[in-house]
Design an enzyme around this catalytic site. Structure first.
Site, PDB file in Angstrom:
ATOM      1  N   ASP A 152      80.559 -63.397 -33.455  1.00  0.00           N
ATOM      2  CA  ASP A 152      80.163 -62.423 -34.477  1.00  0.00           C
ATOM      3  C   ASP A 152      79.791 -63.092 -35.801  1.00  0.00           C
ATOM      4  O   ASP A 152      80.347 -64.126 -36.153  1.00  0.00           O
ATOM      5  CB  ASP A 152      81.340 -61.455 -34.685  1.00  0.00           C
ATOM      6  CG  ASP A 152      80.919 -60.197 -35.412  1.00  0.00           C
ATOM      7  OD1 ASP A 152      79.708 -59.940 -35.517  1.00  0.00           O
ATOM      8  OD2 ASP A 152      81.805 -59.477 -35.878  1.00  0.00           O
ATOM      9  N   GLY A 205      74.239 -62.065 -38.073  1.00  0.00           N
ATOM     10  CA  GLY A 205      73.396 -61.284 -38.994  1.00  0.00           C
ATOM     11  C   GLY A 205      73.749 -61.583 -40.449  1.00  0.00           C
ATOM     12  O   GLY A 205      72.856 -61.829 -41.276  1.00  0.00           O
ATOM     13  N   HIS A 257      70.864 -65.500 -34.975  1.00  0.00           N
ATOM     14  CA  HIS A 257      71.159 -65.568 -33.535  1.00  0.00           C
ATOM     15  C   HIS A 257      70.740 -66.928 -32.952  1.00  0.00           C
ATOM     16  O   HIS A 257      71.407 -67.463 -32.077  1.00  0.00           O
ATOM     17  CB  HIS A 257      70.447 -64.440 -32.784  1.00  0.00           C
ATOM     18  CG  HIS A 257      70.922 -63.074 -33.182  1.00  0.00           C
ATOM     19  ND1 HIS A 257      72.249 -62.770 -33.330  1.00  0.00           N
ATOM     20  CD2 HIS A 257      70.237 -61.937 -33.487  1.00  0.00           C
ATOM     21  CE1 HIS A 257      72.378 -61.502 -33.690  1.00  0.00           C
ATOM     22  NE2 HIS A 257      71.168 -60.978 -33.800  1.00  0.00           N
ATOM     23  N   ASN A 303      74.730 -52.823 -28.200  1.00  0.00           N
ATOM     24  CA  ASN A 303      73.747 -53.615 -28.950  1.00  0.00           C
ATOM     25  C   ASN A 303      72.292 -53.183 -28.725  1.00  0.00           C
ATOM     26  O   ASN A 303      71.399 -53.587 -29.472  1.00  0.00           O
ATOM     27  CB  ASN A 303      73.899 -55.112 -28.656  1.00  0.00           C
ATOM     28  CG  ASN A 303      75.113 -55.745 -29.309  1.00  0.00           C
ATOM     29  OD1 ASN A 303      75.675 -56.707 -28.807  1.00  0.00           O
ATOM     30  ND2 ASN A 303      75.545 -55.213 -30.433  1.00  0.00           N
ATOM     31  N   TRP A 304      72.044 -52.308 -27.721  1.00  0.00           N
ATOM     32  CA  TRP A 304      70.673 -51.804 -27.512  1.00  0.00           C
ATOM     33  C   TRP A 304      70.222 -50.959 -28.690  1.00  0.00           C
ATOM     34  O   TRP A 304      69.028 -50.710 -28.862  1.00  0.00           O
ATOM     35  CB  TRP A 304      70.602 -50.961 -26.235  1.00  0.00           C
ATOM     36  CG  TRP A 304      70.900 -51.726 -24.983  1.00  0.00           C
ATOM     37  CD1 TRP A 304      72.050 -51.658 -24.256  1.00  0.00           C
ATOM     38  CD2 TRP A 304      70.063 -52.672 -24.313  1.00  0.00           C
ATOM     39  NE1 TRP A 304      71.977 -52.505 -23.176  1.00  0.00           N
ATOM     40  CE2 TRP A 304      70.765 -53.138 -23.179  1.00  0.00           C
ATOM     41  CE3 TRP A 304      68.777 -53.173 -24.548  1.00  0.00           C
ATOM     42  CZ2 TRP A 304      70.239 -54.083 -22.295  1.00  0.00           C
ATOM     43  CZ3 TRP A 304      68.250 -54.110 -23.653  1.00  0.00           C
ATOM     44  CH2 TRP A 304      68.974 -54.544 -22.548  1.00  0.00           C
ATOM     45  N   ARG A 346      87.943 -64.338 -32.634  1.00  0.00           N
ATOM     46  CA  ARG A 346      86.887 -63.549 -33.268  1.00  0.00           C
ATOM     47  C   ARG A 346      86.618 -64.103 -34.655  1.00  0.00           C
ATOM     48  O   ARG A 346      87.442 -63.967 -35.559  1.00  0.00           O
ATOM     49  CB  ARG A 346      87.259 -62.070 -33.383  1.00  0.00           C
ATOM     50  CG  ARG A 346      86.108 -61.301 -34.049  1.00  0.00           C
ATOM     51  CD  ARG A 346      86.159 -59.827 -33.841  1.00  0.00           C
ATOM     52  NE  ARG A 346      84.835 -59.271 -34.141  1.00  0.00           N
ATOM     53  CZ  ARG A 346      84.423 -58.070 -33.829  1.00  0.00           C
ATOM     54  NH1 ARG A 346      85.228 -57.263 -33.178  1.00  0.00           N
ATOM     55  NH2 ARG A 346      83.216 -57.655 -34.130  1.00  0.00           N
ATOM     56  N   ARG A 402      88.835 -56.544 -35.157  1.00  0.00           N
ATOM     57  CA  ARG A 402      88.721 -55.572 -34.057  1.00  0.00           C
ATOM     58  C   ARG A 402      88.504 -56.319 -32.751  1.00  0.00           C
ATOM     59  O   ARG A 402      88.037 -57.455 -32.769  1.00  0.00           O
ATOM     60  CB  ARG A 402      87.484 -54.688 -34.250  1.00  0.00           C
ATOM     61  CG  ARG A 402      87.515 -53.726 -35.356  1.00  0.00           C
ATOM     62  CD  ARG A 402      86.256 -52.855 -35.309  1.00  0.00           C
ATOM     63  NE  ARG A 402      85.051 -53.591 -35.650  1.00  0.00           N
ATOM     64  CZ  ARG A 402      84.635 -53.821 -36.887  1.00  0.00           C
ATOM     65  NH1 ARG A 402      85.331 -53.369 -37.903  1.00  0.00           N
ATOM     66  NH2 ARG A 402      83.536 -54.489 -37.112  1.00  0.00           N
ATOM     67  N   SER A 441      86.644 -54.628 -30.255  1.00  0.00           N
ATOM     68  CA  SER A 441      85.295 -54.152 -29.919  1.00  0.00           C
ATOM     69  C   SER A 441      84.964 -54.083 -28.424  1.00  0.00           C
ATOM     70  O   SER A 441      83.905 -54.553 -27.998  1.00  0.00           O
ATOM     71  CB  SER A 441      84.245 -55.011 -30.627  1.00  0.00           C
ATOM     72  OG  SER A 441      84.400 -54.903 -32.012  1.00  0.00           O
TER      73      SER A 441
END
Ligand code: FPP
Length: 244
Positions: free
Chosen positions: A22, A25, A39, A70-71, A190, A196, A198
């Protein structure tokens, strides 16, 4: 150079590490770059960490690369990520034969392009020849979805008269999951400051130790992994029992 070696204190080396990759972005945004640049760097981090895990004697590395949610991202971002998978799988096919690595994709592949599916099939075929380090890439993966699919598959067997409800155990149920044959992760990492899980491996993480760090995935490196492993080693895992 690692502070660990493949041969020292292997009893305390997690056999299976799982990572939610994660923060790509935010890493890109901080630099005024498009999300896909994050990415791309994140995918390099993944290669680096996979090589490191193999070298220090970890047996399985599972990464969360694309969730069923993620779509919802822009078409451009989704296409960019799929292109990175494509590149990685092509490279992996070459390297697996040289390094005797196994690769498995966990997730619902029905929404994945036929080209990617073909590459994934090829990696499965190669993996059957080896029993070394295994990389598991979760693509179009959702943990609840995985459990529902497993429950459906078992129910269908019951309807076909091939299984009986009372025969179901935790152990036998786990064979219906994407992770069939893979031991549960001892350590789940994470990065990026989110606290979280997720929908990542809800069944398999029942006894996993979590490690959270603020470092964004593209900045994650071998030293960060060493820290996570050191924290894991310092923990007292009792699996519901009492300390002896
Ligand atoms: C989460 O960060 C990351 C993703 C949804 C994509 C992960 C993909 C890669 C690391 C690249 C390709 C992987 C392989 C296996 C070759 P985010 O975008 O949600 O970050 P943010 O929370 O900062 O926005």
């Amino acid at each position: 150079m690692s502070i660990f070696s493949a041969n020292t204190d292997s009893a305390r080396m997690p056999q299976h590490i799982a990572i939610i990759m994660d923060g790509n972005g935010r890493w890109a945004k901080k630099r005024g770059l498009p999300r896909n640049a994050g990415h791309a760097v994140g995918s390099e981090t993944f290669r680096k960490i996979a090589t490191y895990c193999k070298n220090i004697g970890v047996q399985y590395l599972t990464v969360y690369a694309f969730s069923t949610e993620n779509w919802k991202r822009s078409k451009e971002e989704v296409e960019g990520i799929m292109k990175l998978f494509d590149q990685y799988l092509r490279e992996a096919i070459e390297e697996m034969e040289a390094d005797h690595i196994r690769l498995k994709v966990l997730g619902d592949l029905s929404r994945i392009s036929p080209e990617l599916r073909q590459l994934i099939e090829k990696t499965y075929e190669i993996s059957t020849h080896y029993d070394g380090f295994q990389v598991n890439v979760c693509i179009n993966y959702g943990g609840r979805d995985e459990i529902v699919r497993a429950a459906r598959a078992f129910a269908e067997k019951c309807l076909a008269g091939e299984a009986k409800p009372e025969e179901l155990t935790e152990e036998s149920f786990s064979h219906y999951l994407y992770s069939d044959g893979i031991p549960d992760p001892e350590l789940i990492i994470r990065p990026s400051g989110e606290l979280r899980t997720s929908n990542f491996l809800p069944w398999q993480s029942a006894y996993s130790e979590y490690y959270f760090t603020d470092v964004l995935w593209p900045d994650f490196d071998e030293a960060e992994l060493d820290k996570a492993i050191a924290a894991f080693r310092a923990r007292d895992r009792r699996f519901g029992g009492v300390k002896k």
